[in-house]
Scaffold this motif. Structure first.
Motif, mmCIF file in Angstrom:
data_model
loop_
_atom_site.group_PDB
_atom_site.id
_atom_site.type_symbol
_atom_site.label_atom_id
_atom_site.label_comp_id
_atom_site.label_asym_id
_atom_site.label_seq_id
_atom_site.Cartn_x
_atom_site.Cartn_y
_atom_site.Cartn_z
ATOM 1 N N MET A 29 50.537 5.204 83.592
ATOM 2 C CA MET A 29 49.333 5.655 84.267
ATOM 3 C C MET A 29 49.504 5.583 85.790
ATOM 4 O O MET A 29 49.089 6.478 86.519
ATOM 5 C CB MET A 29 48.179 4.756 83.817
ATOM 6 N N LEU B 47 37.407 4.445 76.676
ATOM 7 C CA LEU B 47 37.990 5.755 76.979
ATOM 8 C C LEU B 47 39.380 5.837 76.342
ATOM 9 O O LEU B 47 40.075 4.832 76.222
ATOM 10 C CB LEU B 47 38.126 5.943 78.496
ATOM 11 N N GLU C 117 42.908 11.301 84.303
ATOM 12 C CA GLU C 117 41.879 11.359 85.353
ATOM 13 C C GLU C 117 42.475 11.157 86.747
ATOM 14 O O GLU C 117 42.010 11.759 87.705
ATOM 15 C CB GLU C 117 40.724 10.395 85.073
ATOM 16 N N THR C 118 43.518 10.330 86.857
ATOM 17 C CA THR C 118 44.164 10.131 88.150
ATOM 18 C C THR C 118 44.742 11.451 88.649
ATOM 19 O O THR C 118 44.500 11.894 89.773
ATOM 20 C CB THR C 118 45.333 9.131 88.026
ATOM 21 N N LEU D 277 42.633 -1.774 80.871
ATOM 22 C CA LEU D 277 42.311 -0.439 80.378
ATOM 23 C C LEU D 277 40.864 -0.435 79.902
ATOM 24 O O LEU D 277 40.393 -1.401 79.291
ATOM 25 C CB LEU D 277 43.257 -0.060 79.235
ATOM 26 N N ASP E 160 42.581 10.178 78.377
ATOM 27 C CA ASP E 160 41.524 10.355 79.364
ATOM 28 C C ASP E 160 41.807 9.510 80.601
ATOM 29 O O ASP E 160 41.682 9.964 81.744
ATOM 30 C CB ASP E 160 40.200 9.936 78.718
ATOM 31 N N GLN E 161 42.217 8.265 80.354
ATOM 32 C CA GLN E 161 42.449 7.368 81.483
ATOM 33 C C GLN E 161 43.673 7.754 82.287
ATOM 34 O O GLN E 161 43.744 7.525 83.490
ATOM 35 C CB GLN E 161 42.575 5.921 80.984
ATOM 36 N N MET E 162 44.674 8.341 81.592
ATOM 37 C CA MET E 162 45.880 8.738 82.320
ATOM 38 C C MET E 162 45.655 10.002 83.118
ATOM 39 O O MET E 162 46.074 10.115 84.268
ATOM 40 C CB MET E 162 47.037 8.939 81.343
ATOM 41 N N HIS F 30 41.991 14.013 89.378
ATOM 42 C CA HIS F 30 41.206 13.698 90.565
ATOM 43 C C HIS F 30 41.971 13.977 91.854
ATOM 44 O O HIS F 30 41.406 14.430 92.836
ATOM 45 C CB HIS F 30 40.752 12.234 90.544
#
Lengths: 288, 319, 305
Positions: free
Chosen positions: B168, B108, B116-117, B104, B112-114, B120
């Motif tokens: 995620m 961030l 963005e996938t 990870l 945010d990290q979850m 996107h």
């Protein structure tokens, strides 16, 4: 052939920088030592009729066959002054490195080995030193004490030890926690003996790299001080001073600033590359 | 027989080294079906992780991939452009890596990290992404999920982080979830919970789970099918019961003897070991790679070895 | 975070005191201040009278305390050369040096971050080696010489830019280039090293596994983590630029505090030197404090820890 041998060979082979740097540095050192034999003229002899003769590669018509790299504004042979100038740069660079190396290593090893209060005091000293603007302080001290070689070495030595201290501190801290140091303590070795016998041999390769870097720094600073008129004093042929003396003629005779500047550049480059090469050679992974 | 989610035929991965070409994966064929857990087992260095990375198109720099066929839910990955591959990654196929402590991004937030996938791959707007992230965090068993969204990875324990990593990977409901030793870096007490969670999620989302591990205990617990890899090859593959009950390849049998069995292995008895070392895979490797350590090796083992099959599994051995 | 901030602030205060003591002592050892103030033809009695008048006969520590208090109120004494107070001289010149250092830092960052990132992305190719060669060469050039080369090529040969003075922004272009050039190698190496390390990190592989575009991976996931130490060092470099400005300002005759320092040292106008030294050093102390706190704040592990 063992794996270690293969990698060591491969490192040497890929390390052209180190070889070239060592050769260049050796040549400059030889030049400095053998200056009286190599220099075609006395670097202080002024031949006023032969002022500012350019080297042949700049202006073949005006050049004199006697003066390979021309003459300065007082008619002194430029090549001879450059050769003698190597002495000043190397002397100041080397002795400054020794002075700052001793101060920095003692402080760094003490901080790393004893920790606690000693460490706090040393980190306070390092921070204080870093807060002082090097060029300004050096200029001021030289202005007060006068611009002899010894003063320049002393001032720069007292100003450039911080990196030694920082690196030696962390290196010593790493070594201190290793088993063999604990073992040496356990069998009752005295502190100086542990420092000398166990700690120092294990941090010495890092020391060489910083030493080369600080020597380069000292040479650059001496040149800057001399250029500003508050370093080595005329008529000594310091390269920085030569650039300073030539700068008013820069418009018409630019080669006069190019040559001594390039000389500093080559020397510093060689020392830096030597340091980088040694680091790559001794680093565990050989990476930069 | 359910729908095939991932199919590999004769996958190879070659890595150039100073000493020559390392044939790390040598003709691996695998099939993973929806609603099924396929475990890939083997020692470290047998090429199992590289196999999964090759599927994702995330092989290390310089590594060369070759295959006869590589299909993800019917789509040919060998023909996919880099941008198509990026569109599939994270969306149709997702991957969970070994060490949740380093997987990870430290600067961030979890949210945010979850999201963005999800964002996107155009699955919806930010609001929807956040809702999905919270729902998934709750599903993977993280209490107070809504509050975790704004936290940074260092504020979570290793077990929680791996749950975040799993959640995620599921943001876009992939067809295939590849998990590379997802519990190795965790405490033994946390491992079981994570594995049970993965198995449950695989059933719920009806996806194919490809789990790479060296732990046969894990395999016995959650696998439907198992592929045993040795020195870059699949030496035995089949339904988990068939492989465990009637192992045919000498290497698989050796592995089975290394596991303590409740009620059979008495305290103090020595577990089996496989003598010898994993062969060096630089340069051409002919015949059975295991023959140097095999108790039943014979001269014919140096020749190419046929694949043999029965109703429940297949193995690569003359025996 | 609060404990960390307080510890750092305490260190900053201690260092500030030490630096002020050094600046104070510099003036003391530079000569007999009373004799300087009295003038060259003053008699011994006159010198003694002035010594008493200015309190120069009291213990050094008392004098230091008074000087420190006066300095903190903004009274740095009077110049021996200009008919102005030291504080006014410094304040007049400070904006020029600040402009120069800011532009220099901008030059350094604009050169070093892209170069470092590109070198890291193409590591071990000719691009990387070229960037590294530039850095090595940059570190080997004496700053005054590089400044003279800039003057020679851009000022004299091409005639594009003014080579001395402080009239307009154009006067700052070459000095800023010269000043920024010397911070570029170290910042570039740091960016490159940070980027190489970050690019090999597992979370970058995770980002790729999510199918994010390369640009997003590089900027959002990699650069952000790689530049944190660069930001910290950049602020320290800003402090170095203030002191490095002595050489550059002198070469370009730019009327900043560096040039003032050089002039004052050459004229032995030590009250001015002392003032500049104090201001620059204290500025550096504050700057490193800010950098440390900023760095801690950028790194969530320290921020909330």
């Amino acid at each position: 052939m063992s794996g270690a041998q293969v990698t060591r060979r491969a490192r040497w082979r890929g390390n052209w920088g180190l070889i070239i740097a060592a050769v260049v540095l050796g040549a400059i050192a030889l030049m400095a030592v053998a200056a009286p034999l190599l220099a075609p003229f006395d670097p202080y002899e002024q031949i006023l009729d032969d002022r500012m003769l350019p080297p042949a590669f700049v202006d073949a018509e005006r050049a004199s066959p006697d003066h390979l790299l021309g003459t300065d504004n007082l008619g002194r042979d430029y090549l001879s002054r450059l050769i003698y100038g190597a002495r000043i740069s190397l002397l100041i660079g080397f002795f400054t490195m020794v002075v700052s190396g001793v101060i920095g290593t003692v402080l760094g090893v003490a901080a790393g080995f004893f920790g606690g209060r000693t460490d706090m005091v040393v980190s306070f000293l390092v921070t204080t030193r870093l807060s002082l603007p090097v060029v300004m302080v050096a200029l001021a001290v030289v202005a007060v004490l006068g611009g002899s070689l010894q003063v320049v070495v002393l001032v720069l030595g007292l100003l450039l030890w911080d990196r030694f201290a920082v690196v030696m501190r962390s290196a010593t801290m790493q070594v201190r926690s290793r088993d063999y140091v604990t073992a040496a303590r356990a069998i009752g070795c005295s502190v100086p003996r542990i420092l000398w016998g166990e700690v120092l041999p294990n941090v010495v390769s890092g020391l060489v790299v910083i030493a080369s870097y600080e020597m380069a720094q000292a040479i650059l600073l001496e040149a800057a001080l001399s250029f500003l008129g508050l370093g080595v004093q005329p008529p000594l042929p310091s390269w920085g001073l030569m650039v300073s003396e030539a700068k008013e003629f820069m418009l018409f005779e630019p080669w006069m600033i190019m040559l001594p500047g390039a000389a500093i550049c080559v020397l510093v480059l060689a020392i830096n590359l030597l340091g980088d090469g040694i680091r790559d050679l001794t680093a565990p992974e050989g990476r930069r | 027989m359910s729908e095939i989610a991932l199919e590999l035929r004769r996958l190879t991965v070659d890595i150039p080294t100073d000493a020559g070409m390392l044939h790390a994966v040598r003709g691996v064929s695998l099939t993973a079906r929806r609603g099924e857990t396929l475990c890939v087992v083997g020692e470290s260095g047998c090429g199992k992780s590289l196999t999964t990375l090759a599927v994702m198109g995330l092989l290390p720099e310089g590594a060369k991939r070759g295959a006869e066929r590589m299909e993800l839910a019917g789509e040919n990955l060998l023909k996919a452009s880099p941008s198509r591959l990026r569109a599939l990654r994270g969306d149709r196929m997702a991957m969970i890596f070994q060490d949740p402590m380093t997987c990870l991004n430290p600067s961030l937030t979890i949210g945010d990290q979850m999201t963005e996938t999800f964002l996107h791959h155009g699955k919806g707007r930010r609001r929807a992404a956040l809702d999905r992230a919270v729902a998934l965090l709750e599903r993977v068993g993280i209490a107070g999920a809504a509050g975790r969204i704004g936290q940074y990875p260092h504020q979570l324990s290793g077990g929680l982080r791996q749950r975040v990593v799993i959640a995620m990977a599921l943001m876009c409901e992939p067809d295939v979830l590849l998990a590379d030793e997802p519990t190795t870096a965790l405490d033994a007490t946390v491992q079981l919970g994570i594995l049970q969670l993965l198995a449950a999620l695989q059933r719920e989302m009806h996806m194919a789970l490809v789990l790479v591990t060296h732990d046969l205990g894990i395999v016995a617990r959650i696998a439907d099918r198992v592929a045993v890899m040795y020195a870059g090859e699949v030496v035995e593959e089949g339904a988990v019961r068939a492989v465990f009950d009637t192992p045919r390849h000498p290497y698989t049998r050796g592995l089975m003897q290394c596991i303590p069995q409740p009620g059979i292995t008495a305290p103090g008895t020595r577990l089996g070991t496989i003598p010898g070392l994993v062969p060096y895979l630089v340069g051409e490797v002919a015949g059975c790679a295991f023959r140097g350590r095999c108790p039943h090796a014979m001269p014919a083992c140096a020749l190419p070895v046929p694949v043999r099959e029965d109703a429940a599994h297949a193995w690569r051995c003359l025996l | 975070m609060l404990g960390f901030a307080l510890r750092r602030a305490a260190l900053a205060v201690a260092v500030g005191l030490a630096v002020s003591a050094i600046a104070f002592l510099l003036l003391r050892v530079s000569g007999d201040l009373a004799a300087t103030l009295a003038g060259e033809e003053a008699s011994a009695a006159e010198i003694e009278r002035i010594r008493g008048l200015y309190g120069l006969d009291r213990p050094v520590i008392v004098q230091y305390g008074e000087w420190l208090l006066r300095s903190l109120r903004g009274d740095l004494g009077r110049s021996l050369f200009y008919p102005e107070s030291v504080a006014k001289l410094i304040l007049d010149r400070l904006p020029n040096t600040a402009t120069l250092a800011t532009l220099g830092l901008a030059v350094a960052l604009l050169l070093s971050i892209p170069l470092g990132v590109v070198a890291a992305l193409f590591r071990n190719t000719w691009i990387d080696r070229l960037a590294l060669a530039l850095a090595v060469l940059g570190q080997a050039m004496p700053s005054f010489w590089f400044a003279l080369l800039l003057i020679f090529f851009f000022g004299i040969t091409l005639g594009w830019l003014p080579v001395s003075g402080t009239e307009g922004l154009a006067n700052f272009v070459l000095p800023a280039l010269a000043l920024g050039w010397f911070s570029t190698p170290v910042l570039m190496r740091l960016t490159r090293a940070g980027m190489v390390e970050v690019l090999a990190a597992d979370y970058i592989r995770t980002a790729h596994a999510k199918g994010l575009p390369v640009r997003t991976v590089l900027v959002k996931h990699a650069l952000r983590n790689a530049v944190a130490p660069v930001v910290a060092l950049a602020s320290v470099q800003f402090g170095n630029m203030l002191s490095g400005s002595v050489v550059i300002e002198t070469v370009f005759a730019l009327q900043g505090i560096g040039y003032l320092a050089w002039e004052s040292i050459s004229r032995r106008d030590f009250p001015v030197v002392q003032g500049i030294l104090l201001v620059v050093a204290l500025f550096y102390v504050v700057l490193t404090l800010v950098a440390d706190l900023l760095n801690a704040w950028l790194d969530p592990r320290i921020r909330s820890g």
